[in-house]
Design a protein around this motif. Structure first.
Motif, PDB file in Angstrom:
ATOM      1  N   ARG A  43       0.832  -1.202   0.000  1.00 13.99           N
ATOM      2  CA  ARG A  43       0.000   0.000   0.000  1.00 13.99           C
ATOM      3  C   ARG A  43       0.870   1.257   0.000  1.00 13.99           C
ATOM      4  NH1 ARG A  43      -3.433  -0.563   5.234  1.00 13.99           N
ATOM      5  NH2 ARG A  43      -1.318  -1.078   5.970  1.00 13.99           N
ATOM      6  N   ASN A  85      -1.205   8.868   0.807  1.00 14.61           N
ATOM      7  CA  ASN A  85      -2.354   8.522  -0.034  1.00 14.61           C
ATOM      8  C   ASN A  85      -2.362   9.327  -1.324  1.00 14.61           C
ATOM      9  OD1 ASN A  85      -3.633   6.703   2.013  1.00 14.61           O
ATOM     10  ND2 ASN A  85      -3.726   8.605   3.188  1.00 14.61           N
ATOM     11  N   ASN A 108      -4.258   7.378  -4.100  1.00 12.99           N
ATOM     12  CA  ASN A 108      -5.328   6.458  -3.723  1.00 12.99           C
ATOM     13  C   ASN A 108      -6.604   6.754  -4.497  1.00 12.99           C
ATOM     14  OD1 ASN A 108      -3.635   5.308  -1.871  1.00 12.99           O
ATOM     15  ND2 ASN A 108      -5.027   5.528  -0.132  1.00 12.99           N
ATOM     16  N   GLY A 150     -12.705   6.490  -1.971  1.00  9.06           N
ATOM     17  CA  GLY A 150     -13.342   5.445  -1.187  1.00  9.06           C
ATOM     18  C   GLY A 150     -12.402   4.387  -0.671  1.00  9.06           C
ATOM     19  N   GLU A 151     -11.162   4.423  -1.086  1.00  8.54           N
ATOM     20  CA  GLU A 151     -10.191   3.426  -0.656  1.00  8.54           C
ATOM     21  C   GLU A 151      -9.741   3.724   0.767  1.00  8.54           C
ATOM     22  OE1 GLU A 151      -5.988   1.499  -2.302  1.00  8.54           O
ATOM     23  OE2 GLU A 151      -6.941   3.196  -3.311  1.00  8.54           O
ATOM     24  N   GLU A 152      -9.453   2.687   1.528  1.00 10.36           N
ATOM     25  CA  GLU A 152      -8.983   2.859   2.900  1.00 10.36           C
ATOM     26  C   GLU A 152      -7.664   3.626   2.894  1.00 10.36           C
ATOM     27  OE1 GLU A 152      -7.703   0.232   6.831  1.00 10.36           O
ATOM     28  OE2 GLU A 152      -8.301  -0.765   4.976  1.00 10.36           O
ATOM     29  N   LYS A 153      -7.571   4.622   3.748  1.00  8.96           N
ATOM     30  CA  LYS A 153      -6.406   5.489   3.757  1.00  8.96           C
ATOM     31  C   LYS A 153      -5.342   4.995   4.735  1.00  8.96           C
ATOM     32  CE  LYS A 153      -8.536   9.820   2.268  1.00  8.96           C
ATOM     33  NZ  LYS A 153      -8.719  11.265   2.581  1.00  8.96           N
ATOM     34  N   LEU A 154      -4.109   5.407   4.466  1.00  2.00           N
ATOM     35  CA  LEU A 154      -3.007   5.171   5.377  1.00  2.00           C
ATOM     36  C   LEU A 154      -2.786   6.417   6.228  1.00  2.00           C
ATOM     37  CD1 LEU A 154      -0.436   3.519   2.937  1.00  2.00           C
ATOM     38  CD2 LEU A 154      -1.745   2.371   4.715  1.00  2.00           C
ATOM     39  N   TYR A 155      -2.386   6.206   7.469  1.00  2.07           N
ATOM     40  CA  TYR A 155      -2.126   7.324   8.373  1.00  2.07           C
ATOM     41  C   TYR A 155      -0.797   7.105   9.081  1.00  2.07           C
ATOM     42  CZ  TYR A 155      -7.058   8.358   7.633  1.00  2.07           C
ATOM     43  OH  TYR A 155      -8.276   8.640   7.049  1.00  2.07           O
ATOM     44  N   GLU A 201      -1.836  12.215   7.188  1.00  7.32           N
ATOM     45  CA  GLU A 201      -1.578  11.484   5.944  1.00  7.32           C
ATOM     46  C   GLU A 201      -0.187  11.765   5.374  1.00  7.32           C
ATOM     47  OE1 GLU A 201      -4.723  11.483   3.007  1.00  7.32           O
ATOM     48  OE2 GLU A 201      -6.162  12.156   4.506  1.00  7.32           O
TER      49      GLU A 201
END
Length: 635
Positions: A266, A317, A320, A323-328, A334
């Motif tokens: 990801r 992100n 991305n 609607g895609e799950e985000k990374l934090y 972000e």
């Protein structure tokens, strides 16, 4: 260990602080026990065995196994009697039963595509002759100097009649005098690391230390840069630390596992580009990339690096899908904290070794302090591309003049943040490709208006605060967008309007370079003053540019409509006479020749917040520039 590689080298490399790791990693010619040969060193921490294969051993590495010299995966050995110029790769044995071949990440030369092997080189014997240039750069402050960059893709600037590419040496004979005569101060070259696919333009690389063989030998590139310096032209390299391509012989899964890219797909995948992101938190990757920056600056005498796609590095992100799950990150944001830390480290190291380097961030984010020093919380670049100015200005210029008054803020808003960073104004290759149309074809109206609009755009850019960049061909007024498989449409120079555009760009560049008010205070609030930003109905703006010294002032009037206005009042700061010193509507540039001839005395009547004003003619779709009297003294 041995004299070639020390325990200290190994320690620093694995700590991410060996900033000249290319001096021992890769292949290096040497003499051991009176036998000439090559040392090979490669980082492959998860390999079970590494061999060197090439045309010198018929690609059979049975007797060319490397020794593992560090617990963290460095492999190393000397082999005698291998001739220079041989092609080679590393044969990696990993978890699978089938070994695979990889080009050397630290190779200094590669085979000509579509071949993919690395090439053994000898120590460079090139003799530099640019001491005077390098000394002069140490005595200047780039923030206060004229910087006007001609951006070049070597493969399509000019080609031979049969379509073959120009070499670095051939470009030295043609490109350098061409750019110098046009009045540019720098040449920026699109990426020159080895890359398998021509149409990636070098932005998807496999050989970060390998000067692409498309245009000749590494020494030929040194010759080109040396000749640039002898002609008082700086050279900037477009550098790509953000991502790399997935070709099998490259960095991807180098030892069978992700070591150059993030292990988390990801974070690793740049899906819109089909590439992989470097693992910026891995120490060995930091050594690899920072050493690479210094390699280009030290070994090739580049004057600066334009760091590509900084936004893609700074945001987890970046590409991305909705609607895609985000990374934090660990703070819930972000931002890629590892990438930001890497960029700070990169700039600190570069400026420590090469204090006068131009480090330019191609960054489209609104993250603050990109060009602030790291000790003040910034990323440490000294310039940032002003993508906001570029987008707003082109959006405005593409509109029919009838509708421009409804978008006047596109002209005035960029000044609100102009002094938040040290900006460069780019009209780059990205704006004239992939269906975006050429700059000329972006302009509305009939043919005359298109050319007038383009002259106005260039004039506005050159007088607006910030350093400058124009992609090759912009000086010709191209109808077609950049055709990356063909050379520029040089035949257009034989047509009057295109020749007039060429002459205009040349005169404008030289005018800029010799007017301190247009560059000395680019990054100081003192250097710019609105005279009239409010004339929305007529789409006219008037502003003043200042240099460091008294009397270094110019008044700039831009008319973004095809109307001509007579006896137009412009507020001025001093009593005395004013003179038009540049006008893009001159007939020699293809304009209607609505010039302001002679001197214009100021009237002692308040206008635009000043105690004096002058009455001038406003040419259509044009920029007019006026000199001011010596400060406070009537002439």
């Amino acid at each position: 260990m041995n004299e070639f590689i020390t325990e200290h080298d190994i320690y620093l490399f694995h700590q991410g602080t060996h900033y000249f790791s290319y001096q021992f990693l890769g292949s290096h010619s040497a003499t051991v026990d009176f036998k000439k040969g090559y040392f090979f060193t490669v980082w492959a921490p998860n390999a079970s065995e590494v061999r060197v294969v090439g045309d010198f051993n018929k690609w059979d590495g049975s007797h060319f196994k490397l020794d593992k010299i560090s617990n963290q995966g460095l492999w190393h050995r000397f082999f005698p009697s291998i001739p220079a110029g041989s092609s080679y790769k590393y044969e990696i044995h990993s978890g699978s039963d089938i070994p695979f071949l990889k080009a050397d990440p630290y190779a200094f030369q590669s085979e000509i595509r579509p071949a993919t092997a690395s090439v053994l080189t000898t120590d460079s014997t090139f003799q530099w002759d640019d001491t005077q240039w390098r000394r002069s750069q140490k005595e200047t402050n780039p923030l206060k100097m004229p910087i006007n960059i001609y951006e070049v893709h070597i493969g399509s600037w000019r080609t031979h009649a049969d379509g073959t590419l120009y070499s670095y040496k051939e470009l030295a004979k043609e490109l350098i005098p061409y750019v110098k005569s046009l009045g540019y101060t720098h040449i920026e070259l699109l990426p020159l690391g080895e890359h398998p696919f021509d149409l990636s333009w070098g932005y998807q690389q496999t050989g970060y230390y390998s000067v692409t063989s498309r245009y000749g030998h590494p020494n030929d590139l040194k010759y080109f840069i040396n000749e640039c310096h002898l002609n008082e032209l700086g050279v900037i390299l477009d550098w790509v630390p953000g991502h790399f391509c997935k070709d099998d012989h490259g960095l991807r899964l180098f030892d069978g596992t992700p070591i150059y890219e993030y292990a988390d797909p990801r974070k690793a995948e740049k899906r819109n580009w089909g590439t992989l992101t470097f693992d910026f938190g891995r120490p060995e990757v930091q050594s690899f990339l920072i050493s690479n920056a210094l390699y280009w600056l030290k070994e090739f005498h580049f004057d600066g690096l334009r760091v590509d796609a900084v936004a893609s590095m700074l945001y987890l992100n970046f590409d991305n899908y909705d609607g895609e799950e985000k990374l934090y990150n660990s703070y819930g944001g972000e931002e890629n904290l590892e990438a930001a830390a890497f960029l700070r480290k990169l700039n600190e190291v570069v400026f420590d070794y090469k204090p006068h380097t131009l480090m330019m961030a191609e960054d489209s984010t609104d993250i603050p302090l990109i060009t602030s020093p790291t000790y003040a919380g910034g990323l440490g670049f000294n310039f940032k591309w002003n993508m906001g100015w570029m987008n707003d200005t082109l959006d405005f210029m593409e509109r029919d003049p009838v509708y421009r008054k409804w978008h006047h803020q596109c002209l005035t808003f960029p000044i609100m943040y102009t002094y938040s960073e040290n900006f460069l104004l780019p009209l780059s290759h990205d704006e004239v490709v992939h269906g975006k149309k050429s700059l000329l074809n972006k302009m509305p109206g009939d043919q005359w208006q298109q050319f007038a609009n383009l002259r106005l755009l260039y004039g506005y850019m050159m007088t607006h605060p910030g350093k400058k960049l124009l992609f090759m061909g912009g000086e010709l007024g191209l109808y077609s967008e950049w055709k990356d498989k063909e050379q520029l449409d040089w035949h257009l120079i034989d047509y009057p309007l295109h020749k007039a555009m060429f002459d205009f760009v040349k005169d404008l560049n030289h005018f800029y370079k010799h007017e301190p008010s247009l560059f000395e205070c680019d990054h100081k609030v003192h250097g710019f003053e609105w005279i009239d930003p409010h004339n929305i109905d007529q789409s006219i703006i008037v502003f003043l540019r200042r240099g460091d010294l008294a009397g270094e002032e110019l008044i700039i009037v831009c008319n973004f409509t095809p109307n001509v206005y007579y006896d137009y009042k412009v507020g001025v700061p001093y009593p005395g006479t004013y003179k038009e010193v540049f006008n893009s509507d001159a007939d020699k540039y293809g304009g209607s020749n609505q010039l302001n001839v002679g001197r214009y005395f100021s009237f002692p009547e308040k206008w635009h917040g000043h105690n004096q004003h002058i009455k001038i003619k406003i040419p259509p779709l044009a920029i007019s520039v006026f000199s001011t009297p010596t400060k406070g003294v009537s002439t």
